[in-house]
Design a protein around this motif. Sequence first.
Motif, PDB file in Angstrom:
ATOM      1  N   ALA A  20      15.414  -7.144  63.374  1.00  0.00           N
ATOM      2  CA  ALA A  20      14.920  -7.438  62.027  1.00  0.00           C
ATOM      3  C   ALA A  20      13.657  -6.639  61.757  1.00  0.00           C
ATOM      4  N   PHE A  21      13.611  -6.048  60.591  1.00  0.00           N
ATOM      5  CA  PHE A  21      12.431  -5.294  60.132  1.00  0.00           C
ATOM      6  C   PHE A  21      11.993  -5.921  58.810  1.00  0.00           C
ATOM      7  N   ARG A  22      10.786  -6.452  58.774  1.00  0.00           N
ATOM      8  CA  ARG A  22      10.346  -7.256  57.640  1.00  0.00           C
ATOM      9  C   ARG A  22       9.127  -6.648  56.955  1.00  0.00           C
ATOM     10  N   GLY A  23       9.027  -6.929  55.658  1.00  0.00           N
ATOM     11  CA  GLY A  23       7.847  -6.524  54.903  1.00  0.00           C
ATOM     12  C   GLY A  23       7.697  -5.025  54.754  1.00  0.00           C
ATOM     13  N   ILE A  24       8.808  -4.305  54.603  1.00  0.00           N
ATOM     14  CA  ILE A  24       8.750  -2.846  54.465  1.00  0.00           C
ATOM     15  C   ILE A  24       8.469  -2.493  53.000  1.00  0.00           C
ATOM     16  N   PRO A  25       7.416  -1.743  52.721  1.00  0.00           N
ATOM     17  CA  PRO A  25       7.146  -1.391  51.321  1.00  0.00           C
ATOM     18  C   PRO A  25       8.142  -0.354  50.816  1.00  0.00           C
ATOM     19  N   TYR A  26       8.709  -0.613  49.634  1.00  0.00           N
ATOM     20  CA  TYR A  26       9.572   0.392  49.007  1.00  0.00           C
ATOM     21  C   TYR A  26       8.902   1.038  47.798  1.00  0.00           C
ATOM     22  N   ALA A  27       7.697   0.591  47.482  1.00  0.00           N
ATOM     23  CA  ALA A  27       6.900   1.183  46.404  1.00  0.00           C
ATOM     24  C   ALA A  27       5.438   0.852  46.677  1.00  0.00           C
ATOM     25  N   GLN A  28       4.554   1.562  46.000  1.00  0.00           N
ATOM     26  CA  GLN A  28       3.136   1.251  46.133  1.00  0.00           C
ATOM     27  C   GLN A  28       2.848  -0.140  45.598  1.00  0.00           C
ATOM     28  N   PRO A  29       1.809  -0.804  46.093  1.00  0.00           N
ATOM     29  CA  PRO A  29       1.435  -2.103  45.533  1.00  0.00           C
ATOM     30  C   PRO A  29       1.152  -1.973  44.028  1.00  0.00           C
ATOM     31  N   PRO A  30       1.781  -2.791  43.183  1.00  0.00           N
ATOM     32  CA  PRO A  30       1.586  -2.677  41.729  1.00  0.00           C
ATOM     33  C   PRO A  30       0.330  -3.426  41.287  1.00  0.00           C
ATOM     34  N   VAL A  31      -0.812  -2.925  41.710  1.00  0.00           N
ATOM     35  CA  VAL A  31      -2.085  -3.582  41.431  1.00  0.00           C
ATOM     36  C   VAL A  31      -2.997  -2.605  40.697  1.00  0.00           C
ATOM     37  N   GLY A  32      -4.066  -3.161  40.092  1.00  0.00           N
ATOM     38  CA  GLY A  32      -5.010  -2.314  39.367  1.00  0.00           C
ATOM     39  C   GLY A  32      -4.313  -1.566  38.252  1.00  0.00           C
TER      40      GLY A  32
END
Length: 507
Positions: free
Chosen positions: A35-47
């Motif tokens: 299991a591979f968890r919490g993989i980002p598929y985009a930049q954090p949508p913040v700011g």
Amino acid sequence: MTATETRRTEPVPEGPRVRIDAGELRGLDQGTVHAFRGIPYAQPPVGPLRYRAPQPVARWDGVREATAFSAAAPQNKKYTLIGFREYQPTSEDCLTLNVVTPARPAGVPRPVMVFIHGGAYLMGSSATPLYYGNSLVERGDVVFVSINYRLGALGCLDLTDFATDVRPIDGNLALRDQVAALEWVQRNIAAFGGDPGNVTVFGESAGGNAVTTLLATPSAHGLFHRAIAQSSAPELTVDAAVARGRGKRVVEILGGPEAIDTATPEELGRAGNQLMGELNREQSGVVPYGPVVDGALLPEDPEVAIAAGRGADVPLIIGTNRTEATLFTKMPGMGKPSADRVAHSLGVELAAADALGAAYPGYPSVASLNRIVGDMMFWAPSLRIAQAHSRHAPTYFYRYDFAPKVLDVLGYGATHATELMAVFGVYHGVTGWVVGALGDRRVAMRVSDGMQRDWITFARTGRPAGEWPQYNGTSRATLVIDDRNSIVYDPSAEVRRAWDAFEAARR
């Protein structure tokens, strides 16, 4: 040296590693699966990225730990329960996905199953234990992917009227997130042993709506090759003018456009709840969020696009549960349905609701009113999608009738989302023993085995296992899933014709 100290000095087993386009990942070795968890598929949508389309992930150096689920999208805390008094953290930094793959090496690339969770576009998380996917992977020799996407005001509110040169705003962010996750799968799933040329997207409720919407999203075409829509709510997809009006009202509630950037997720959530209350005073059961027919990312209503042959011509399984609405009508504060409330939900006068209700045995009993509400939200629009899609690609329709005795005793029956327990194989675990308290654990496991076999075979080949004829507008073959499955042709034909007449009169 004590035994405890000895244990502390033992080396920690090295987890499985995978290299993807952004860098190297280390996951969890769970024995039969990795299991591979919490993989980002985009930049954090913040700011400055808060209301923007998902942006490519920045590469990282070294090995990134992929052993824990990331935060869920912002939502009410009560919806993030993942264990006894344990809640999943929430954050705007939520654009991540998870991959589960068999531990043994793949001889040939494996089919890929991408799950989109439900929750009315208001709630939900890929960290929900029900959605782990291990059972599907172990049984089907498939690669399983589950995704997070932006919810509520941050994912589905249309604020494009408030865009400026200084503050650009994109619309349809939840749908854009889902497309971005499928693009990630195309680029990276081969590293996990998956076949990017054989991807099945499946989802339930709002996730089912996402599936039927993706069928009509041109930028998603070619990113998946089969689709399964469980209890899709097609009418969650809304007209652009309606969506813009809702966006304007939320901005008014917040105090003006200057609050778009400064409002916290909690403030946006409260504003959305106020909007939902206002909408439901006009017509019951309205959810303010969903994909928007914006003329660009989603050029037209999915039902229209699919009927015209402009949808993705991929094999489709679609269906609903027999007593969908009992889950909602039994929620605290909802109260028993009445003919007046059903008419309000339908947006018609009582006489029109009565004319429709005449097709339901026992109308206006509570059971018949519950059935009408469930058919309105799920069954009738899913039938229209099935009929439209069947003219262009193989289509299979089901009705899930199975209810463990405990759900019948509690008055729920085969209500909304209960088929998920069968699809994800939980009846073989602790849940099965709870169900078995009333003596039907073996039946529940048999139902689960059948659904998993059909879903996995469909993901592998484009058609379910066993005898399940394709759906068309003439025979309307339907697989009724129960303790003993059966094929029924045009079940509830009188009710279907009543809905056809109702929709024709309303339009």
